[in-house]
Design an enzyme around this catalytic site. Structure first.
Site, PDB file in Angstrom:
ATOM      1  CB  CYS A  60      30.035  -3.349 -12.682  1.00  0.00           C
ATOM      2  SG  CYS A  60      31.389  -4.459 -13.079  1.00  0.00           S
ATOM      3  CG  HIS A 109      33.017   0.621 -12.091  1.00  0.00           C
ATOM      4  ND1 HIS A 109      32.063   0.103 -11.252  1.00  0.00           N
ATOM      5  CD2 HIS A 109      33.644  -0.430 -12.640  1.00  0.00           C
ATOM      6  CE1 HIS A 109      32.118  -1.219 -11.282  1.00  0.00           C
ATOM      7  NE2 HIS A 109      33.072  -1.573 -12.126  1.00  0.00           N
ATOM      8  CD  GLU A 117      30.842   2.858  -9.386  1.00  0.00           C
ATOM      9  OE1 GLU A 117      30.451   3.322 -10.473  1.00  0.00           O
ATOM     10  OE2 GLU A 117      30.935   1.630  -9.155  1.00  0.00           O
TER      11      GLU A 117
END
Lengths: 222, 738
Positions: free
Chosen positions: A86, A196, A198
């Site tokens: 990002c 993302h 994560e």
């Protein structure tokens, strides 16, 4: 594997990333404040998401000129693996470690939703946990994710198999050229991506499709 | 005392400061002399409605604010509630209505910023945000622009700061045409032994200013927020603050880091009325005086006067009292984050609020009286006359499927996805349930299984028809939505948005609503631990719908048990719990009546609080025993809408049997205290016996399966058709945005 996570003022998915790395690899990353000028001896450098310097000027532009970035560029040349997610991706393009730019989303609005990603190159240290053309789920959350570059660079990126992920099944959320969601440098040791992973590594996230990226990057088996 | 270079006070100036002649006389009595211009500003900032609660205080005192889990009720920056294991949730909701109407992006953004600051000022890292937004008629020329600006502003601030926005409300009504509502909620997590308060302790200690510099933005904002709007609204733009979420993020990190050093004795953020309010509150609470040296205040504009410095509402600023021996350590933390750090004064033992500027005393006021002796009014009020009940024989027959499709695509009931996709709902990696269900659910960091559920609710048209029942309903619906996630509702915050309290009928709405809220909170063991009152929400004499927003927090022992509205499997039994035998009957003040028949009539649905409690407790126990597979309450639009939402969320259809009586009231009635649940066929027997023991009415109304929804005899509607109707309106409407 040891990792260092760069923290800029305004980084805000640093905590998500620290959690994911610690949970998957068992080892917390070193936290490196952007004003430091050297890095510890690590195998992986992570630049997390957020709004470094409030996205002022251009997203990633000011952070790319932070003192630590000299050391990050040197590490990239030395073959250390670097993952920017990002805002991390935006910083890597601004720092010249990855080609292209990330413009404002086509809708001109911030967008947070789940998209589909196709694995475009599974033959790298980042993506070998997936198969080529595999479709995975992954959330995005950004305002400036619209990947753009000139035609020549774009064809080079494609020829060199530098595309890591593409938005799939019509889920391109931002107008990126060639549905690009993430790209490598030529040497494939630097990866920048808007989605993302994560945020999709455990049951509580509603899926674990992001896990394989960290597992192969950190050399741990699920 | 004479103060040089200051304008003379006259009647017009007093009125411009929002002070009545009686209030000014009170200032003269307290001071024993004419106040200086700066002092007049300080008094007006402390005594305006927004800061002093002068019209509402007498009624707010009647609300239940204590309970087993309450660590700190109203009076601090936010309420503090124990969630066990040495952890606390700290939360509050606050309005930013007037600024958001004048300048929607900045108004909404700084509303979010203000509430986040309230939470981290107490030592809590924000973990969840919500916002309740109310706009005018979609056809009104300003509405699209306001929606666009407010949503971007909420997202722009919260996303950059880094907090997940996991719930809220968006409503349209012509009564908000000239006065929109932006109510922002934030919750944070802290250890119970590391909570910070605003009460100053110790004499001669440094008062330190932290964060962003002071500018002229927002001067007089709180006074503006305490007045009605007229046609001069454009002139008020300079009173809107400008937000910088990047600075706020650094301010939070620096503040939390500083708190760990043990340097902080007292802390107060500079919100409404900025430096004035924060300094007075810290001193008055600690029975101490405060002396400020205004030459040391970091300013970003030249030639700022004491008046401007004291009344500026520049954002992202904090005031603290620090341990002097740790001052240098504290300075280093703030310099690391590149924020201003300036010692601007000290605590004193004389209970005076003293302002020094260029070597001269420009203000000297008794600090306790500034806060404690603010005027308090028992304003005259008249009870709202309840409307006549709806005559159900006047409701014409209609095609149920057509009505469902029309309602599900209406501005009132269509999907808010266009809004929430502009908010980061995932940051923090703890979002279990994101917008689109009854409550947002966030996992608790530092604990292996706990989660918190959040919901924000009110039905203003009910409150308008009957403030008491409407007040009860707002609390009950919030409690019910939290229950739908499986969480036990713990406590709530109220954000009371009303018109001009000097009109007895408006005051009557406020009084009625507070009484209703109090009654429901007591019955449901759901105390109010923080809140905010926003009055004078009128433009050219037309008041908004009375809107007491209730935002609540609940605790879930295990996030894996969190329930949501999505149907999970085909062939599951669909049950309507807590409803009368005819499923539903109350069409008075319903969305069906308003949006299909164009009639605003009747009494709102009454809330039976003991029924509400019993039914909710029963639902929660089903979730906690893993019996219920999907859970949704019936609210706006009734049973039919709730079923459609469950189908769309789970992408599974449903076949609903024929209702025993009029299908319009069965499917679109808004009777309270009703839930839809699904259970596996194999669990149905077990459920029935539990329900019988608990004396809970359970109606088996249908079965899940297929790819369409069929309500009784009505033609079936495919989920695809429902979804395209449901998700179409908002983006189509906003496409025409300029």
């Amino acid at each position: 594997m040891k990792s260092a996570l760069i923290v800029f003022p305004g980084s805000n998915r640093d905590r998500d990333m620290i959690k994911a790395i610690t949970q998957i690899s068992g080892i917390e990353p070193y936290l490196i404040w952007h004003k430091q000028t050297s890095l510890p001896d690590v195998d992986i450098i992570i630049i997390p998401g957020g709004f470094s310097y409030g996205d002022y000027l251009r997203s990633g532009a000011i952070a790319a000129r932070s003192p630590i970035m000299k050391a990050v560029k040197k590490a990239a040349q030395d073959g250390v693996k670097i993952l920017g997610v990002c805002n991390g991706f935006q910083i890597l393009t601004e720092a010249g470690l990855l080609p292209g730019v990330l413009m404002r989303n086509k809708s001109l609005k911030f967008i947070c939703k789940n998209v589909k990603l196709e694995i475009a190159n599974a033959n790298t240290d980042f993506t070998k946990g997936y198969k080529n053309e595999q479709i995975i789920n992954c959330p995005v959350a950004h305002h400036d994710g619209n990947f753009f570059t000139d035609e020549k660079t774009l064809s080079q990126i494609e020829e060199n198999n530098q595309v890591a992920f593409r938005y799939a099944n019509g889920t391109n959320p931002n107008g990126s050229l060639n549905d690009i969601a993430g790209i490598f440098n030529k040497e494939k040791n630097v990866l920048g991506m808007m989605p993302h992973p994560e945020n999709l590594i455990e049951k509580a996230h509603g899926g674990t499709d992001g896990r394989a990226l960290f597992e192969c990057l950190f050399g741990v088996k699920s | 005392m004479s103060i040089p270079n200051e304008p003379q006070i006259d009647a017009k100036m007093i009125a411009d400061h929002g002070l009545s002649p009686e209030e000014y006389q009170k200032i003269l009595d307290i001071m024993g002399r004419e106040p200086s211009y700066t002092e007049l500003g300080v008094f007006s900032a402390m005594w305006n409605e927004h800061c002093s609660y002068k019209s509402s205080k007498i009624w707010l005192k009647t609300l239940p604010t204590t309970g087993e889990c309450v660590i700190m009720g109203p009076g601090e920056n936010a309420g503090v509630v124990d969630i066990g294991d040495g952890q606390a949730v700290i939360f509050k909701m606050e309005s930013h209505n007037h600024p958001s109407y004048i300048e929607p992006y900045q108004g909404a953004a700084t509303g979010v910023g203000g509430i986040l600051r309230d939470v981290f000022t107490m030592g809590a890292r924000p973990i969840a945000a919500m916002n309740a937004l109310r706009f005018g008629d979609p056809k009104h020329k300003k509405t699209r622009h306001l929606v666009s600006g407010v949503v971007s502003g909420v997202g722009g601030y919260g996303n950059c700061f880094g907090v997940p926005t996991i719930g809220g409300e968006v409503e349209f009504d012509a009564r908000y045409n000239g006065n929109i509502l932006v109510n922002a909620f934030a919750a944070g997590l802290a250890d119970t032994d590391k909570i910070f308060y605003s009460e100053a302790k110790g004499v001669g200690l440094p008062v330190v200013y932290l964060g962003a510099k002071t500018g002229r933005d927002g001067v007089g904002g709180a006074t503006m927020a305490s007045a009605e709007f007229g046609d001069d609204i454009e002139e008020k733009r300079p009173t809107v603050q400008v937000g910088d979420p990047f600075t706020e993020k650094r301010l939070m990190e620096a503040t939390l880091e500083l708190m760990q050093t043990g340097a902080v004795i007292a802390i107060q953020d500079m919100g409404a009325a900025g430096l004035t309010c924060s300094a007075v509150e810290m001193g008055a609470k600690g029975n101490l005086g405060i002396e400020l040296n205004l030459d040391d205040v970091p300013v970003r504009e030249e030639g700022m006067t004491p008046y401007e410095m004291m009344l500026s509402e520049s954002q992202e600023r904090m005031l603290m009292v620090l341990h002097p021996e740790k001052e240098e350590k504290a300075r280093a933390v703030f310099e690391k984050w590149e924020l201003d750090f300036a010692t601007v004064g000290k605590t004193t033992d004389d209970l005076r609020f003293r302002l020094i500027w260029q070597g001269t005393e420009v203000g000297n006021m008794p600090i306790k009286q500034l806060g404690d002796e603010a005027p308090e009014y028992d304003r005259p009020w008249v009870k709202t006359k309840p409307p006549a009940p709806l005559d159900s024989s006047t409701i014409p027959d209609a095609d149920i499927a057509d009505a469902l499709l029309k309602l599900i695509a209406s501005p009132a009931l269509c999907s808010r996805k266009w809004v929430w996709e502009q908010y980061d709902t995932l940051i923090g990696s703890n979002s279990i349930t994101t917008p689109g269900s009854d409550a947002g659910v966030i996992r608790v960091d530092g604990h292996e299984s706990k989660a918190l559920a959040f919901s924000s609710d009110v039905t203003p048209r009910y409150v308008e028809a009957d403030p008491f029942e409407g007040g009860k309903q707002a609390v009950a619906e919030c409690w019910r939505n939290i229950t739908c996630s499986g969480a036990l509702p713990l406590a709530a915050t109220d954000n009371l948005n009303f018109g001009n309290p000097e009109k007895p009928e408006i005051m009557g709405q406020l009084v009625g609503a507070i009484k209703g809220i109090g009654e429901a909170c007591r019955a449901l063991n759901f105390p109010i631990v923080s809140g905010n009152v926003s009055l004078y929400n009128e433009t050219n004499g037309i008041g908004i719908l009375p809107t007491p927003t209730i935002a609540g927090v609940g605790l879930l022992g295990d996030w894996q048990q969190a329930a949501n509205i999505a149907f999970k499997e085909k062939d599951e039994v669909i049950l309507l719990v807590g409803a009368p035998k005819n499923w539903g009957s109350h069409l008075g003040q319903s969305i069906y009546l308003r949006d299909i028949l164009g009639r605003i009539e009747g009494t709102p649905p009454p809330v039976d609080l003991s029924h509400e409690k019993n039914t909710g407790d029963f639902i929660r126990s089903l979730i906690n025993q893993n019996i219920a597979t999907a859970v949704h309450d019936c609210s706006d639009g009734g049973l039919g809408i709730a079923l459609a939402e469950m189908c769309m969320a789970g992408k599974i259809g449903a076949n609903i049997s024929e209702s025993k009586t009029n299908p319009i009231s069965a499917f679109f009635g808004e009777d309270q205290g009703r839930y839809i649940i699904t259970v596996k066929q194999s669990e149905y027997g077990k459920l029935k016996s539990i329900a019988e023991k608990a004396l809970i009415q359970v109606n088996r109304i249908g079965t899940t399966g297929g790819d369409s929804l069929k309500l009784g005899q009505a033609r079936s509607i495919s989920i695809k058709e429902l979804k395209s109707a449901h998700e179409g309106w908002f983006p189509d409407y906003m496409k025409e945005e300029l």
